[in-house]
Every structure is written in C-alpha cells, then in structure tokens.
Design a protein around this motif. Structure first.
Motif, short mmCIF file in Angstrom:
data_model
loop_
_atom_site.label_atom_id
_atom_site.label_comp_id
_atom_site.label_asym_id
_atom_site.label_seq_id
_atom_site.Cartn_x
_atom_site.Cartn_y
_atom_site.Cartn_z
N CYS A 114 -10.66 1.84 70.22
CA CYS A 114 -10.26 2.87 69.27
C CYS A 114 -11.07 4.14 69.50
CB CYS A 114 -10.41 2.40 67.82
SG CYS A 114 -12.09 2.51 67.15
N HIS A 115 -10.51 5.25 69.03
CA HIS A 115 -11.18 6.55 69.08
C HIS A 115 -12.30 6.56 68.03
CE1 HIS A 115 -11.75 10.89 68.56
NE2 HIS A 115 -11.23 11.02 69.77
N PRO A 116 -13.39 7.29 68.27
CA PRO A 116 -14.49 7.30 67.29
C PRO A 116 -14.09 7.80 65.91
CG PRO A 116 -14.84 8.94 69.04
CD PRO A 116 -13.77 8.03 69.50
N ARG A 117 -13.07 8.63 65.82
CA ARG A 117 -12.62 9.08 64.50
C ARG A 117 -12.01 7.94 63.67
NH1 ARG A 117 -12.35 14.67 63.99
NH2 ARG A 117 -12.51 15.86 65.95
N ASP A 118 -11.58 6.86 64.33
CA ASP A 118 -10.90 5.77 63.64
C ASP A 118 -11.81 4.57 63.38
OD1 ASP A 118 -8.53 7.27 63.84
OD2 ASP A 118 -8.15 6.47 65.85
N ALA A 119 -13.04 4.61 63.86
CA ALA A 119 -13.90 3.42 63.81
C ALA A 119 -14.17 2.96 62.38
CB ALA A 119 -15.21 3.69 64.55
N TYR A 125 -18.39 10.24 62.06
CA TYR A 125 -19.49 9.40 62.56
C TYR A 125 -20.44 9.03 61.43
CZ TYR A 125 -23.53 7.77 65.15
OH TYR A 125 -24.58 7.00 65.61
N GLU A 126 -20.74 9.97 60.56
CA GLU A 126 -21.63 9.68 59.45
C GLU A 126 -21.01 8.64 58.52
OE1 GLU A 126 -25.04 9.40 57.71
OE2 GLU A 126 -24.70 10.67 59.47
N GLU A 127 -19.70 8.72 58.31
CA GLU A 127 -19.02 7.70 57.51
C GLU A 127 -19.12 6.33 58.17
OE1 GLU A 127 -14.58 6.59 55.73
OE2 GLU A 127 -14.85 8.41 56.95
N PHE A 128 -18.92 6.31 59.48
CA PHE A 128 -19.03 5.05 60.22
C PHE A 128 -20.44 4.46 60.09
CE2 PHE A 128 -20.65 3.40 64.32
CZ PHE A 128 -20.02 2.16 64.31
N ARG A 129 -21.46 5.27 60.30
CA ARG A 129 -22.84 4.79 60.18
C ARG A 129 -23.12 4.25 58.78
NH1 ARG A 129 -27.38 5.79 63.27
NH2 ARG A 129 -28.56 5.83 61.33
N THR A 130 -22.74 5.01 57.79
CA THR A 130 -23.00 4.63 56.40
C THR A 130 -22.33 3.30 56.07
OG1 THR A 130 -23.22 6.94 55.74
CG2 THR A 130 -22.77 5.34 54.00
N MET A 161 -13.16 -0.95 61.38
CA MET A 161 -14.25 -1.86 61.71
C MET A 161 -14.28 -3.14 60.89
SD MET A 161 -17.27 0.53 60.12
CE MET A 161 -18.60 -0.64 60.26
N ASP A 162 -13.78 -3.12 59.67
CA ASP A 162 -13.86 -4.30 58.80
C ASP A 162 -13.08 -5.49 59.34
OD1 ASP A 162 -15.46 -2.87 57.11
OD2 ASP A 162 -13.92 -2.50 55.61
N ALA A 163 -12.15 -5.26 60.24
CA ALA A 163 -11.34 -6.34 60.80
C ALA A 163 -11.99 -7.01 62.00
CB ALA A 163 -9.96 -5.81 61.17
#
Length: 279
Positions: free
Chosen positions: A42-47, A72-77, A51-53
């Motif tokens: 997936c593209h980093p904007r969609d991670a 990215y900050e949303e993904f990290r958090t 990710m929960d799956a």
C-alpha cells in the motif's frame, strides 16, 4: 501466532527518486518475502487506514515523509497506541526522528560533518568559503542549499542545520540488517551520488559504521550509514537512515543480493515472531 503472518508492506512504487527505482527494489523484496508471509502493498498515505487488518507493518521505500506528514503522524500515533509491530521499529533516533541527531552527535564528538543549528553557534564550525544549509525535517535533498559564508548567518533561523561544505573524495554507504553488516557501496564520483559500485569495507570502516548502529540501538531493522571520505582520509557521517533507506540492490552482484534478501527475511521473521508470541 499465525502460520503465515499477514504483512502490510508500505511503499510508494511511483515515487520519482532521482537515480533510483523504488518500485523495482520493492518488487524484488516482496517476491522473496512471499514464501514466508501473506503480503499486501500500500501507499504510505493509506497505511493508517489499512494496518488493523494485518499482523505487522513493514515500511520500506515510502519516500520523504514531508510529502505526507499528516498521514505519517496518524500512522505513527495509531501504531504506537495499538502496539502494532512496525519494521523498522518506531524507536529510531536518527532520520526517523528528523535531523536533530546530527546536532547531538556533532556536539558529543562523534565523527560527523560538523553541524550547528543557530547563528550564535556558527563559530563552532570550521571556517569555510561555502556552507550547506538543510531543513531539520528535510529528506532526499529537499530544501538543501549551498551558500557563501557571508550569507549563512541570516539563514540560521533555528529550523535548519548548517554544515561547512566538505570537499570529500567520495561517499560510501554501509548497510546493516539488525546489527549485522551486509555490504557497502560507494559513489566514486562525488557529483553522481547514486552511481554506486561495491566497496570493500576495511575493519576501520566497519568500526566507524558500527559506532552509529550501536548508538541508535534499534534492535531490529535495516539501517544505512552514509559517510564521506574527508580530505584528511577519515570518514565523516553524512546521514544515518533508519526509516526507509533505499538499498541500491541493483548495484550488487546476484550472490550478494540474494544474501541480503535472505538476511532481511530472516530478520523480519524473528521480529514478527517475537512481537506476536504470547509474553
């Protein structure tokens, strides 16, 4: 732990990297990984949304974070809150956290290109005719400028790093999986950073590179130690890439490329197994 862990592999296959082909490298790596894992790219904007799956997330050639900082900050958090295993782990102290580490390592006396961030500290740098000014949150040379000495003080606003321009002989990169050295590549022509050839690292070279891997204490993951050969013959750190280092696998002979893929897959298997096993 599932027999075949489900991995979300984060990459920007279409990122227009100068002199590099992100997509080709990630196609190679994932083709080797499929023997051990169930994979989706997936593209980093969609991670963050996907990710929960999955059992774990692998961040590879995802491009400069500046291009998708909010996502990215949303993904990290979300990953940290949920305890989602992320490879490389999100504890990296180097490029993963910005460029502050260059200031810290320089102040601590490590063999780094001398670096300051404030006008009042410019006197700590060696005198030079030209200086390199780069954003603290920069990547892939975005925002980098080389300016005459007379202009550098006005640019020292606190949100940049300032270094003397070093007339180095060449750049060399050392690639590690976990704490294990894999290979080294160098760019014989300083003006052609990504025209790389295999480099026979000496014991002194590896001692230099390991200092930074040890300092980062990442535990698992891929790290690239970028250095330059200074005029005095020593090595100076340019960058420690611990987020999504491009690997330049196409510059390796087939045997070395296969050896890296094997080491990477084994490291990832150990990491995922350890993260998913009951405590």
């Amino acid at each position: 732990m599932p027999a075949r862990p489900r991995l979300l592999y984060v990459t920007d296959l279409a990122y227009p990297a100068r002199g590099r082909r992100y997509g080709d490298e990630d196609i190679l790596l994932t083709s080797r990984m499929r023997a051990h894992f169930d994979l989706a790219l997936c593209h980093p904007r969609d991670a963050a949304a996907l990710m929960d799956a999955f059992d774990a997330v692998v961040v590879r050639n995802s491009g400069p974070v500046l291009g998708y900082a909010r996502e990215y900050e949303e993904f990290r958090t979300r990953a940290l809150a949920a305890g989602t295993p992320v490879y490389n782990p999100l504890t990296g102290k180097a490029d993963m956290a910005g460029k502050q580490y260059l200031l810290d390592l320089s102040a601590a006396g490590y063999p780094v290109i001398p670096t300051v961030g404030r006008a009042e500290d410019l006197h700590l740098l060696p005198a030079a005719e030209r200086y390199v000014v780069k954003p603290r949150l920069g990547a892939d040379s975005l925002g980098l400028r080389t300016v005459p000495a007379g202009q550098v003080a006005a640019l020292a606003t606190g949100d940049v790093l300032i270094q003397p321009r070093v007339d180095f002989a060449y750049e060399v990169s050392f690639y590690f999986v976990d704490d294990d050295f894999q290979y080294a590549l160098h760019a014989p022509d300083p003006g052609r950073r990504w025209e790389l050839t295999p480099y026979p690292a000496t014991a002194a070279d590896l001692e230099f590179a390991r200092r930074f891997v040890d300092w980062n204490d990442l535990g698992h993951g891929i790290q690239r130690v970028d250095a330059c050969r200074a005029p005095d013959g020593g090595l100076l750190l340019v960058e420690l890439e611990d987020l999504n280092p491009y690997l330049s696998l196409d510059a390796l002979p087939e045997e070395a490329r296969d050896a890296f893929c094997t080491a990477f897959t084994a490291s990832l298997s150990r990491f995922v197994r350890g993260a998913l096993s009951p405590a």
